[in-house]
Design an enzyme around this catalytic site. Structure first.
Site, PDB file in Angstrom:
ATOM      1  N   ARG A 139       0.836  -1.202   0.000  1.00 16.60           N
ATOM      2  CA  ARG A 139       0.000   0.000   0.000  1.00 16.60           C
ATOM      3  C   ARG A 139       0.870   1.250   0.000  1.00 16.60           C
ATOM      4  NH1 ARG A 139      -2.182   2.558   4.414  1.00 16.60           N
ATOM      5  NH2 ARG A 139      -1.618   0.759   5.704  1.00 16.60           N
TER       6      ARG A 139
ATOM      7  N   LEU B 259      -4.241   1.349  -4.744  1.00 12.41           N
ATOM      8  CA  LEU B 259      -5.165   0.596  -5.589  1.00 12.41           C
ATOM      9  C   LEU B 259      -6.569   1.213  -5.647  1.00 12.41           C
ATOM     10  CD1 LEU B 259      -4.021  -3.031  -4.723  1.00 12.41           C
ATOM     11  CD2 LEU B 259      -3.440  -1.634  -6.729  1.00 12.41           C
TER      12      LEU B 259
ATOM     13  N   GLY C  56      -4.334 -12.458   0.156  1.00 10.94           N
ATOM     14  CA  GLY C  56      -4.908 -12.969   1.390  1.00 10.94           C
ATOM     15  C   GLY C  56      -5.956 -12.062   1.975  1.00 10.94           C
TER      16      GLY C  56
ATOM     17  N   ARG D 136     -13.624  -5.833  -5.758  1.00 10.29           N
ATOM     18  CA  ARG D 136     -13.983  -4.417  -5.621  1.00 10.29           C
ATOM     19  C   ARG D 136     -12.846  -3.502  -6.068  1.00 10.29           C
ATOM     20  NH1 ARG D 136     -16.475  -6.447  -0.931  1.00 10.29           N
ATOM     21  NH2 ARG D 136     -14.801  -5.731   0.447  1.00 10.29           N
TER      22      ARG D 136
ATOM     23  N   GLY E 177     -12.195 -13.712  11.589  1.00  2.00           N
ATOM     24  CA  GLY E 177     -11.690 -14.854  12.338  1.00  2.00           C
ATOM     25  C   GLY E 177     -10.175 -14.864  12.330  1.00  2.00           C
ATOM     26  N   HIS E 178      -9.611 -15.750  13.140  1.00  5.16           N
ATOM     27  CA  HIS E 178      -8.165 -15.939  13.183  1.00  5.16           C
ATOM     28  C   HIS E 178      -7.882 -17.435  13.281  1.00  5.16           C
ATOM     29  CE1 HIS E 178      -6.748 -11.831  13.245  1.00  5.16           C
ATOM     30  NE2 HIS E 178      -7.678 -11.516  14.145  1.00  5.16           N
TER      31      HIS E 178
ATOM     32  N   TYR F 256     -10.311 -20.955  13.026  1.00  4.79           N
ATOM     33  CA  TYR F 256     -10.319 -21.876  11.891  1.00  4.79           C
ATOM     34  C   TYR F 256      -9.998 -23.302  12.333  1.00  4.79           C
ATOM     35  CZ  TYR F 256      -9.657 -17.236   9.877  1.00  4.79           C
ATOM     36  OH  TYR F 256      -9.765 -15.895   9.579  1.00  4.79           O
TER      37      TYR F 256
ATOM     38  N   ASP G 171      -2.684 -20.911  10.185  1.00  6.59           N
ATOM     39  CA  ASP G 171      -2.018 -19.914   9.350  1.00  6.59           C
ATOM     40  C   ASP G 171      -0.950 -20.524   8.447  1.00  6.59           C
ATOM     41  OD1 ASP G 171      -3.486 -17.786  10.244  1.00  6.59           O
ATOM     42  OD2 ASP G 171      -1.966 -17.007  11.602  1.00  6.59           O
TER      43      ASP G 171
END
Length: 346
Positions: free
Chosen positions: A38, A59, A81, A89, A123-124, A128, A154
């Site tokens: 970014r 972006l 991710g 979008r 969530g993290h 999961y 992860d």
């Protein structure tokens, strides 16, 4: 040095955790990875950011989206991710990118996947792996579920499987000329990592509770033990010959009269082993079992592991800027070297 992904180009959209881990794996295997971050944000740093080229874009600006699409047009794969729908979008969804390059592999890393009732929910890792059955299975008997860091969701069930999926899809694209979307969900990956346990459970060889099974700390011959110095050793003597070597090593040959796999004896055996191990320090036990097949190792801290003789011999860790970081794995060895010394850098 063998770099199996040399010649592969990947565009990565900067993120956190599993997607950067995937990018790191691909880069370490020789791929050219171009990370789009970014504009205005600092470039990604730390071990997961290794091996990238970096470009900062805004972006929300059409001309910057166009620049991103130009990079995609010459890439073998894209990895991202973000939450489902975000790339669409931004004007960088799979259909738009495919229009620029038909063989493109579009790798998507999420916790819940691109569809399903939870797909758009926050969530993290812990969430999961909770619905995969993995979190329930880890912990001491009668105790709470224990969080296995964020290794299972992860990294093991997330970034690593995304990397595998991307490489598999690139092979397909090169054979067929057709790319595809890789929908890597940590819920799916964590469940897949539990394949053996689900198999044991289906066959009646695994109880659906913590700390009472062969590989979850329930067996006295597959668990950790506290030593006299409040450090630990890991014991993994599953096979009978290794179990015998361990029992002889701690002076408990009399316990060999009890069937090793008979669970009724496990509490008695565990208590005896624990009392014995507590009489010496961790390093004394490590020295006692050095070179044996008793499957005993010291439990090393993050500060100790890079200095272990086996890790230093293999170059498992590399020191950079005063800190240790794990090296690339697995190794790729030329046939001519396979029976001799392996170059640490390969």
């Amino acid at each position: 040095m063998i770099k199996p992904l040399e010649g592969v180009t990947v565009v990565e959209f900067a993120g956190l955790g599993p997607a950067p881990f995937c990018g790191m794996l691909l880069a370490q295997m020789g791929a050219r990875v171009i990370c789009i971050g970014r504009e205005g944000a600092p470039p990604p740093a730390g071990p997961l950011a290794r091996g990238r080229e970096y470009i900062a874009l805004d972006l929300k600006r059409g001309e910057h989206v166009a620049r991103a699409l130009d990079l995609v047009a010459s890439a073998d794969a894209l990895i991202e991710g973000l939450r489902p729908g975000v790339m669409e979008r931004l004007g960088l969804g799979p259909q738009v990118c495919r229009a620029r390059r038909a063989p493109l592999v579009y790798g998507r890393m999420t916790g819940w996947g691109q569809n399903g009732p939870l797909a758009h929910t926050a969530g993290h890792d812990i969430n999961y792996i909770a619905i995969s059955g993995a979190l329930h299975a880890v912990g001491l008997a009668g105790g709470d579920p224990v969080v296995p860091l964020n290794l299972v969701g992860d990294f093991g069930g997330g970034g690593m499987l995304l990397a595998f999926g991307v490489v598999a899809a690139i092979l397909r694209a090169r054979a067929t000329g057709e790319g595809c979307v890789v929908d890597a969900a940590m819920t799916d990956g964590a469940a897949m990592l539990m394949s053996m346990m689900y198999g044991f459970y289906a066959a009646g060889h695994w109880q659906d509770e913590r700390g009472v099974n062969l590989l979850d700390g329930g067996a006295p011959f597959y668990r950790t033990y506290r030593c006299a110095d409040n450090r630990w050793i890991a014991v993994g003597c599953i096979e009978p010959q290794f179990y015998t070597a361990f029992m002889k090593g701690i002076g408990a040959e009399d316990l060999l009269e009890l069937p090793q796999r008979e669970k009724a004896h496990w509490p008695r055996v565990q208590e005896r082993i624990a009392r014995t191990i507590a009489t010496r320090t961790r390093d004394e036990w490590a020295e006692r079992f050095a070179g044996s097949d008793a499957c005993v190792t010291p439990v090393l801290s993050l500060g100790e592991a890079p200095l272990h003789a086996h890790n230093t011999a293999r170059g498992t860790f590399v020191e950079a800027d005063g800190a240790w970081a794990p090296q690339c794995a697995p190794r790729f060895v030329r046939y001519a070297q396979a029976s001799g010394e392996v170059d640490k850098a390969t």
